[in-house]
Each structure stands twice: as structure tokens, then as C-alpha cells.
Design an enzyme around this catalytic site. Structure first.
Site, PDB file in Angstrom:
ATOM      1  N   CYS A 112       0.863  -1.168   0.000  1.00  0.00           N
ATOM      2  CA  CYS A 112       0.000   0.000   0.000  1.00  0.00           C
ATOM      3  C   CYS A 112       0.899   1.216   0.000  1.00  0.00           C
ATOM      4  O   CYS A 112       1.685   1.408   0.932  1.00  0.00           O
ATOM      5  CB  CYS A 112      -0.919   0.002   1.222  1.00  0.00           C
ATOM      6  SG  CYS A 112      -2.005   1.446   1.276  1.00  0.00           S
ATOM      7  N   GLU A 136      -4.031   1.439  -5.921  1.00  0.00           N
ATOM      8  CA  GLU A 136      -3.065   0.520  -6.498  1.00  0.00           C
ATOM      9  C   GLU A 136      -3.013   0.788  -8.002  1.00  0.00           C
ATOM     10  O   GLU A 136      -3.880   1.475  -8.558  1.00  0.00           O
ATOM     11  CB  GLU A 136      -3.428  -0.939  -6.226  1.00  0.00           C
ATOM     12  CG  GLU A 136      -3.210  -1.393  -4.793  1.00  0.00           C
ATOM     13  CD  GLU A 136      -1.758  -1.383  -4.338  1.00  0.00           C
ATOM     14  OE1 GLU A 136      -0.874  -1.067  -5.175  1.00  0.00           O
ATOM     15  OE2 GLU A 136      -1.502  -1.682  -3.168  1.00  0.00           O
TER      16      GLU A 136
END
Length: 225
Positions: A2, A104
Site C-alpha cells: 500500500c 493501487e
């Protein structure tokens, strides 16, 4: 992994959600493009829960400067208990990191980075599992990292890793309020928890800001992870 996320929930709402006492110097929200080394909201628990601010980027005690080694924004669940940088923190200093959603990237045939915004399908805030540590002697800095694990099957279409996302019933155990044995919590989220959509490439810049960063751009919008 992340590497970016968004927070839109006001601090008083965060404090109410986590039943935590808010600090006096919390980061400004909304922030649609939180980047490594930014200050982030973190929930910790000692005698009671506190909502406080920490640097996103865990600093091991042996770092002599903030840039003295790799930038540790994530800690892998599979090895966290063995890594010298993290093993004490995962036993003694666990925290929750509230987020509204995270980003993402995939790549197209030409190698261009295509950003996706991932959030709870029902729209609720998410609580990432985190670890934290104070760093420095003269002017100590509170630092944290997000715990990640192998992606669940739907998420693997976008990335092979994902943050460990904790349900409210798991918060007391992760925070150390409900005894020991938090290791089983470091797992992928249920397949139905998350939804996603493509967003504009503007978020590829860490200087970008504004609510338009999480707006669907019409390419690949919609879907559930």
C-alpha cells in the site's frame, strides 16, 4: 503493498468510530493523496484508546537519520515476527490506521501506470492493521507502517499484495486490549468487502490533491474485489 491512500472522515467522527480520545495536532482532512512520510491518523491503546498522528514510514531504532535506510511504509505479515525492524513492534506496539480508500496501479500494453481507487463496497471507513515505534532521542518522532498480506483472489487482479483490513470485532485483539494471539488476524480481507474503480492518472503525482482524485474516470469503473 500500500503506497497511497485517502482519508475523508473528520477527526471527531474518527474518534467516535474508534471510541478514542482525539489528539490536538491531527493531520488535516480530507486528504485524497496521502503519501509516504506524511503524517497520518493512528489509533493506539494503552490505558485507553487515543487518536494521534504519526509519520507514515517506520524508523528502526538503529537509523541515525530518517533516510538512513529503506523507507519502511509496509510490513509483510508473513515475516513481520522475524524481521529485526518489526518483531518487537508487532508484539508490543500495534495500531489501527483509519482510511477511506487506497490506491493501487496496473499497467497497460504500453507500460503506462493506471491507478485504481479501492474502498469498502458499502462505503464505510476501513481500519488497516499497523505497527508503530518512537524514533530518536532529543525530539522523538512517532512512526508507523501498514501490515500487508497476500491479496485475496479478486484483489490479485490488480495487485498481489493488500493491506490487512480489520473488522470492528477484531480491533480490541489487535490493539492488545483483548489478550494475546493477534497473529491469525493478519490475513486477507473477505472477497466481498472491497470495490474499486479506475481514476485519473493525476494521482500518479504525489503533489496532486482534491476530491477529483477518487472520482471514477469511466475506464474500468465499477466492480467488486
Amino acid at each position: 503493498m500500500c503506497g497511497r491512500f485517502a482519508v475523508t472522515l473528520p477527526p471527531d467522527a474518527m474518534a467516535q468510530l474508534f471510541q478514542a480520545v482525539p489528539g490536538n495536532d491531527l493531520p488535516d482532512v480530507p486528504n485524497y493523496n496521502i503519501c509516504p512520510t506524511n503524517r497520518v491518523h493512528v489509533v493506539v491503546s494503552d490505558d485507553s484508546r487515543r487518536l494521534t498522528a504519526m509519520r507514515w514510514g517506520f524508523l528502526p531504532h538503529w537509523y541515525k537519520a530518517e533516510n538512513d535506510g529503506p523507507l519502511l511504509i509496509n510490513a509483510r505479515a508473513e515475516t513481520i515476527a522475524e524481521k529485526p525492524a518489526f518483531r518487537a513492534a508487532v508484539r508490543e506496539r500495534r495500531c489501527l490506521i483509519p482510511v477511506t480508500g487506497f490506491y493501487e496501479w496496473t499497467k497497460d500494453a504500453e507500460g503506462n501506470r493506471l491507478p485504481w481507487y479501492i474502498h469498502a463496497a458499502e462505503g464505510a471507513p476501513l481500519a488497516f492493521a499497523g505497527i508503530w515505534q518512537m524514533w530518536g532521542h532529543d525530539d522523538p518522532v512517532a512512526t508507523c507502517a501498514i501490515v500487508t498480506t497476500a491479496a485475496n483472489q479478486p484483489m490479485s487482479a490488480i495487485h498481489h499484495r493488500m493491506p490487512v483490513i480489520l473488522s470492528p470485532g477484531d480491533w480490541p485483539l489487535w490493539l492488545g486490549e483483548a489478550g494475546h494471539g493477534a497473529a491469525p488476524l493478519m490475513r486477507a480481507a473477505p472477497d466481498e468487502l472491497l470495490a474499486w474503480h479506475r481514476v485519473d492518472r493525476a494521482v500518479n503525482s504525489n503533489r496532486a490533491s482534491g476530491a477529483e482524485l477518487i472520482a471514477p474516470n469511466g475506464e474500468g469503473a465499477g466492480g467488486h474485489l
